[in-house]
Design a protein around this motif. Structure first.
Motif, PDB file in Angstrom:
ATOM      1  N   ALA A 141       0.804  -1.218   0.000  1.00 48.75           N
ATOM      2  CA  ALA A 141       0.000   0.000   0.000  1.00 48.75           C
ATOM      3  C   ALA A 141       0.838   1.269   0.000  1.00 48.75           C
ATOM      4  CB  ALA A 141      -0.937   0.005   1.204  1.00 48.75           C
ATOM      5  N   LEU A 142       2.174   1.132  -0.060  1.00 45.79           N
ATOM      6  CA  LEU A 142       3.077   2.286  -0.108  1.00 45.79           C
ATOM      7  C   LEU A 142       2.980   3.164   1.130  1.00 45.79           C
ATOM      8  CD1 LEU A 142       2.750   3.363  -3.868  1.00 45.79           C
ATOM      9  CD2 LEU A 142       4.639   2.123  -2.799  1.00 45.79           C
ATOM     10  N   THR A 289      -0.502   3.858  -6.425  1.00 44.12           N
ATOM     11  CA  THR A 289      -0.546   2.550  -5.770  1.00 44.12           C
ATOM     12  C   THR A 289      -1.010   1.461  -6.728  1.00 44.12           C
ATOM     13  OG1 THR A 289      -1.008   3.624  -3.642  1.00 44.12           O
ATOM     14  CG2 THR A 289      -1.487   1.275  -3.808  1.00 44.12           C
TER      15      THR A 289
END
Length: 600
Positions: A141-142, A289
């Motif tokens: 999900a960064l 994302t």
């Protein structure tokens, strides 16, 4: 996560004062880890056989084996055609970036995973699961890029836990740092020559600009002598070396280019006229994302793993990865402690980094013919805490006027075109083969165990162990009761490696260590994964066991993450994302860099 760095020590809030004092005496930074900001670890294949035998002997045998996994054959430049795989060099550091996105804490000396204690005893699996917590969400999900979100609107729900990180953001954009361009810096500028925003944002620069104040700096960093050079990003581990730092920068730049595209034509991205900044930010973050996750599956995994395994799990689902009770996602220890550390064998001793520190571009000659692994640590936030002695190029770096103490000089901006082409005729642009022959720098990580207290001769054995990444990998897996390679192969239904295959191509020292440690029948999983890739796939991708563990984990998580591109309504692929010029889709990591205006 600004306090994290490799080889550090994590002490939970509930730790005893004695534990905190012991860590401080060794000069190791003590970081507080609130329990409610962690997620579970677990075993993908619970109940399997681990390495048997007397723990004292096993620990000694693992140290011997780890120290023997070294490639000492001269190569010029280090890691030349003799050891090159078919995997472009960027994938080594893309893997490191993914690891930092999903996992933190298995390689820290926590109460559970401390490999410095004596005697070194394996922890019971149930106790590992109860006592070891992941400092990351186990999703792609960064969150290590976006932190807690910018908080652009009063009362806005933050994307992640906690408050906003104003130092990360400039409105809906992510901050990036400037490059040093003083006349004392030698070399030529890297195209595009006028682009001088190719460094991570650093604390010193943000303080000088008034973006942050002293109160915004984590307490653990306020007295750090290298504080001003520390990157102000979601995970300080992404400033560990220059290549992963520049990789992280590409995400900051990609997001910002996405913001620009949305602002130029908000209707094309499902937003109304003149959308508020928080809506622009959320749309840009979501697009970044989605592209990242798609590329992880369709570029990264299909390159480093067997494509047949990726295709099988995409079609039929993960066979072993299942969420915990209540649907909570977890991080498998077999993956994070063993299988996904295969990238350590891909590290080269030197890189064709750019036209200044690599192959020159006529009519200019390079300053140095390649960037040694040690040099890649100098211009990072942790780069001033060590002396890369023994590296002839590092002494050159201190004598020539291109060494800068504060920010990344323009002559060190990376040229991604040298690390991303699968059809590149230059074999030095590829990663080393995935095998059991690691470059010498892996056995002496010069940026670790740099605390003053650890330089005391009394701590020399500890310092050598902390700097030897191969030894650390083997000891950590043993302490955390990771099953043997043979046990995992049986559980996955994969044919086991034979004794001859485990010994194939090894040095006499490695084979002696395998025999003396009884590791031919009870092979450490990390070694097993590397050897399987070596003998079954010529080091050009993971074998069946390694591929299964990696793909089961990454696709298992993504298939069970409601925010994953795999669960987008009506499906998602790059045709629904941001486009390059002339409507070209972003389908490779090279395309990703191009959209971020870092490649061409």
């Amino acid at each position: 996560m600004l306090h994290l760095n490799h080889g550090g020590r994590i002490v939970p809030d509930v730790a005893s004062s004695a534990a905190k004092e012991a860590a401080t005496k060794l000069g190791l930074r003590v970081a507080k880890v609130p329990e409610d900001k962690t997620t579970p670890f677990g075993y993908l294949l619970p109940g399997l056989k681990t390495i048997p035998g007397d723990p004292e002997k096993v620990a000694v045998d693992l140290r011997v084996l780890g120290s023997a996994l070294i490639d000492t054959t001269p190569a010029s430049p280090p890691g030349g055609a003799r050891v090159a795989s078919t995997i472009p060099a960027v994938y080594t550091y893309w893997g490191q970036f993914i690891d930092h996105d999903m996992t933190a804490n298995t390689d820290r000396d926590s109460k559970i995973s401390d490999i410095t204690k004596t005697p070194l005893l394996p922890v019971k699996p149930d106790d590992v699961v109860k006592g070891l917590r992941n400092l990351r969400e186990p999703t792609l999900a960064l969150d290590h890029v976006y932190g807690n979100g910018p908080g652009l609107s009063p009362g806005e729900r933050k994307p992640d836990r906690g408050g906003s990180d104003k130092g990360f953001y400039d409105g809906p954009r992510l901050r990036v740092g400037h490059n040093e361009a003083g006349p004392q810096i030698r070399g030529v500028r890297i195209p595009p020559v006028d682009d001088m925003r190719r460094d991570l944002p650093r604390i010193g620069g943000l303080l000088a600009e008034g973006v942050i104040t002293e109160e915004d700096i984590p307490e653990s960093l306020r007295d750090d002598p290298n504080r001003d050079t520390r990157a102000f990003i979601g995970d300080l581990r992404n400033d560990e070396n220059l290549i992963v730092a520049q990789f992280h920068l590409s995400f900051l730049r990609f997001h910002n280019e996405a913001v620009g595209a949305i602002e130029a034509d908000p209707k094309a991205f499902g937003l109304g006229k003149d959308p508020k900044p928080d809506k622009v930010y959320q749309a840009a973050r979501r697009l970044t994302t989605l592209h990242y996750q798609w590329l992880v599956v369709n570029d990264y995994l299909t390159t480093v793993c067997k494509k047949s395994v990726v295709d099988d799990i995409l079609k039929n689902g993960a066979k072993f990865y299942k969420p915990l009770q209540g649907g909570e996602l977890y991080m498998p220890l077999e993956y994070s402690v063993a299988a996904f550390r295969f990238g350590h064998s891909m590290v080269r001793g030197g890189y064709d980094h750019n036209r200044n520190f690599g192959k020159g571009v006529d009519p200019q000659r390079p300053l140095i013919p390649f960037a040694s692994f040690a040099l890649l640590f100098l211009f990072t936030g942790n780069g001033h805490g060590f002396d890369p002695s023994g590296d002839s190029t590092s002494s050159m770096s201190r004598s020539l006027p291109f060494f800068n103490e504060k920010t990344l000089p323009f002559n060190w901006c990376i040229e991604w075109d040298r690390m991303t082409r699968k059809d590149d005729p230059d074999e030095t642009h590829f990663a080393r083969r995935i095998d059991t022959k690691l470059v010498p720098p892996i056995h002496n990580m010069v940026n670790e165990a740099t605390a003053a207290a650890l330089q005391d001769p009394a701590h020399e054995p500890l310092r050598r162990m902390l700097r030897n990444l191969a030894v650390r990998n083997l000891l950590r897996a043993y302490v955390l009761s990771i099953p043997t390679g043979q046990a995992v192969a049986d559980a996955l239904g994969v044919e086991k490696l034979t004794e001859d295959e485990l010994k194939q191509g090894n040095s006499p020292e490695v084979n002696e260590a395998l025999e003396n440690g009884d590791f031919l029948d009870n092979t450490p999983l990390w070694f097993y994964v590397l050897k399987e890739a070596e003998v079954k796939e010529e080091g050009n991708r993971l074998g069946e066991v390694g591929s299964r563990l990696v793909v089961e984990t990454q696709l298992g998580v993504m298939k069970n993450d409601k925010g994953s591109y795999l669960n987008e309504k009506n499906g998602w692929d790059p045709s629904k994302g941001i486009k390059l010029s002339e409507g070209r889709q972003i389908r490779t990591i090279r395309d990703f860099f191009e959209f971020a205006k870092l490649s061409h």
